[in-house]
Motif scaffolding. Structure first.
Motif, PDB file in Angstrom:
ATOM      1  N   PRO A 181       1.005  -1.325   0.032  1.00 13.19           N
ATOM      2  CA  PRO A 181       0.429  -0.130  -0.276  1.00 13.19           C
ATOM      3  C   PRO A 181       0.465   1.382   0.120  1.00 13.19           C
ATOM      4  CG  PRO A 181      -0.547  -1.281   2.202  1.00 13.19           C
ATOM      5  CD  PRO A 181       0.455  -2.020   1.438  1.00 13.19           C
ATOM      6  N   ASN A 182       1.736   1.220   0.879  1.00 13.64           N
ATOM      7  CA  ASN A 182       2.848   1.991   0.294  1.00 13.64           C
ATOM      8  C   ASN A 182       3.406   2.367  -1.463  1.00 13.64           C
ATOM      9  OD1 ASN A 182       3.030   2.473   2.600  1.00 13.64           O
ATOM     10  ND2 ASN A 182       4.849   1.076   2.838  1.00 13.64           N
ATOM     11  N   ARG A 183       2.922   1.892  -1.847  1.00  8.64           N
ATOM     12  CA  ARG A 183       3.452   1.859  -3.804  1.00  8.64           C
ATOM     13  C   ARG A 183       2.159   2.212  -3.980  1.00  8.64           C
ATOM     14  NH1 ARG A 183       7.246  -1.385  -7.828  1.00  8.64           N
ATOM     15  NH2 ARG A 183       6.896  -0.376  -9.404  1.00  8.64           N
TER      16      ARG A 183
ATOM     17  N   ILE B 191      -5.411  -0.328 -10.176  1.00  7.20           N
ATOM     18  CA  ILE B 191      -4.670   0.358  -9.260  1.00  7.20           C
ATOM     19  C   ILE B 191      -3.447   1.493  -9.922  1.00  7.20           C
ATOM     20  CG2 ILE B 191      -4.788  -1.600  -7.817  1.00  7.20           C
ATOM     21  CD1 ILE B 191      -2.017  -1.999  -8.820  1.00  7.20           C
ATOM     22  N   ILE B 192      -3.144   2.058  -9.092  1.00  7.88           N
ATOM     23  CA  ILE B 192      -2.047   3.019  -9.424  1.00  7.88           C
ATOM     24  C   ILE B 192      -1.071   3.182  -9.039  1.00  7.88           C
ATOM     25  CG2 ILE B 192      -3.678   4.483 -11.073  1.00  7.88           C
ATOM     26  CD1 ILE B 192      -2.629   6.738  -8.761  1.00  7.88           C
ATOM     27  N   ASP B 193       0.594   3.295  -9.737  1.00  5.82           N
ATOM     28  CA  ASP B 193       1.695   3.349  -8.535  1.00  5.82           C
ATOM     29  C   ASP B 193       1.965   4.402  -8.503  1.00  5.82           C
ATOM     30  OD1 ASP B 193       4.086   3.056  -8.632  1.00  5.82           O
ATOM     31  OD2 ASP B 193       4.773   0.955  -9.709  1.00  5.82           O
ATOM     32  N   ARG B 194       2.264   5.133  -7.391  1.00 11.65           N
ATOM     33  CA  ARG B 194       2.347   5.902  -7.138  1.00 11.65           C
ATOM     34  C   ARG B 194       4.089   6.364  -7.444  1.00 11.65           C
ATOM     35  NH1 ARG B 194       0.064   7.343  -1.662  1.00 11.65           N
ATOM     36  NH2 ARG B 194      -1.152   5.339  -0.642  1.00 11.65           N
TER      37      ARG B 194
ATOM     38  N   PRO C  36      -8.599   8.070  -7.008  1.00 11.65           N
ATOM     39  CA  PRO C  36      -7.985   7.135  -5.695  1.00 11.65           C
ATOM     40  C   PRO C  36      -8.596   7.534  -4.525  1.00 11.65           C
ATOM     41  CG  PRO C  36      -6.611   8.455  -7.532  1.00 11.65           C
ATOM     42  CD  PRO C  36      -8.231   9.271  -7.376  1.00 11.65           C
ATOM     43  N   LEU C  37      -8.830   6.197  -4.534  1.00 14.36           N
ATOM     44  CA  LEU C  37      -8.881   6.581  -2.748  1.00 14.36           C
ATOM     45  C   LEU C  37      -7.997   5.740  -1.329  1.00 14.36           C
ATOM     46  CD1 LEU C  37     -12.663   4.439  -3.372  1.00 14.36           C
ATOM     47  CD2 LEU C  37     -11.482   7.213  -2.782  1.00 14.36           C
ATOM     48  N   LYS C  38      -8.345   6.622  -0.067  1.00 15.54           N
ATOM     49  CA  LYS C  38      -7.049   5.372   0.773  1.00 15.54           C
ATOM     50  C   LYS C  38      -7.840   4.363   0.883  1.00 15.54           C
ATOM     51  CE  LYS C  38      -6.069  10.147   2.417  1.00 15.54           C
ATOM     52  NZ  LYS C  38      -5.565  11.107   4.215  1.00 15.54           N
ATOM     53  N   PHE C  39      -6.549   3.421   1.234  1.00 13.32           N
ATOM     54  CA  PHE C  39      -6.878   2.015   1.286  1.00 13.32           C
ATOM     55  C   PHE C  39      -6.799   1.513   2.254  1.00 13.32           C
ATOM     56  CE2 PHE C  39      -4.943  -2.210   1.661  1.00 13.32           C
ATOM     57  CZ  PHE C  39      -5.650  -2.693   0.504  1.00 13.32           C
ATOM     58  N   VAL C  40      -7.269   2.727   3.651  1.00  9.91           N
ATOM     59  CA  VAL C  40      -7.918   2.235   4.759  1.00  9.91           C
ATOM     60  C   VAL C  40      -8.999   2.002   4.833  1.00  9.91           C
ATOM     61  CG1 VAL C  40      -7.216   4.571   5.939  1.00  9.91           C
ATOM     62  CG2 VAL C  40      -7.366   2.498   6.904  1.00  9.91           C
TER      63      VAL C  40
END
Length: 172
Positions: free
Chosen positions: A97-99, A116-119, A142-146
């Motif tokens: 989730p950091n990437r 998904i998108i790659d940061r 894009p949504l926060k994964f939490v």
């Protein structure tokens, strides 16, 4: 709703990544945009006191356009279950989730979808769900994964995060 902000320019209400879309045909973008505007007007008339005019209004105000990118090589491969785009996207982001960032919206011409998108390259949609190989254009948030995880635990299923009733609450 937890939205991840990324640099965009605004043209006509929807956010457009100028560089990422320069090689795409603009006719499908204009057609999708017109359809979304009609849908948003319908929901605005039906629920005038609400913050957003349905999903279309939410995407017109906060959505970003993406073009299709190839998934990077990943040890163990990607989750690629057919017709399980929401689950695939969530499980693929869960790996790192950091990437990676979970996105939800439309693929192609107004088809509910998640990717998904790659940061490292945030203007590309990485779509690992089989059957969308011809899709070049994505509109999503894009949504926060939490937030996505919390919704999947509460609902007991993946996806349709943008359908969260809290998003459309009255603006008062």
């Amino acid at each position: 709703m937890a939205v991840i902000n990324t640099p965009t320019v605004t043209t006509g209400g929807a956010h457009v990544e100028a560089e990422s879309l320069s090689s795409l045909d603009t006719e499908p973008i204009e057609r999708m945009y017109a359809e979304l505007q009609q849908d948003a007007e319908f929901w605005k008339a039906k629920r005038p006191g609400y913050r957003y005019s349905g999903r279309a209004g939410l995407l017109l105000e906060h959505g970003r356009w993406f073009r299709r990118g190839s998934p990077p090589k990943w040890r163990g491969g990607w989750y690629r279950t057919p017709k399980e785009c929401f689950r695939n996207a969530a499980k693929n982001v869960h790996r790192d989730p950091n990437r990676f960032v979970y996105c939800e919206g439309y693929a192609g011409y107004l088809v509910d979808h998640a990717w998904i998108i790659d940061r490292r390259n945030p203007d590309l949609a990485i779509d690992t769900t089989p059957g969308r190989d011809d899709t070049e254009l994505y509109l999503g948030i894009p949504l926060k994964f939490v937030y996505v995880c919390r919704r999947s635990i509460v609902e007991g299923k993946y996806g349709y995060t943008l359908e969260d009733p809290g998003i459309y609450d009255r603006s008062e």
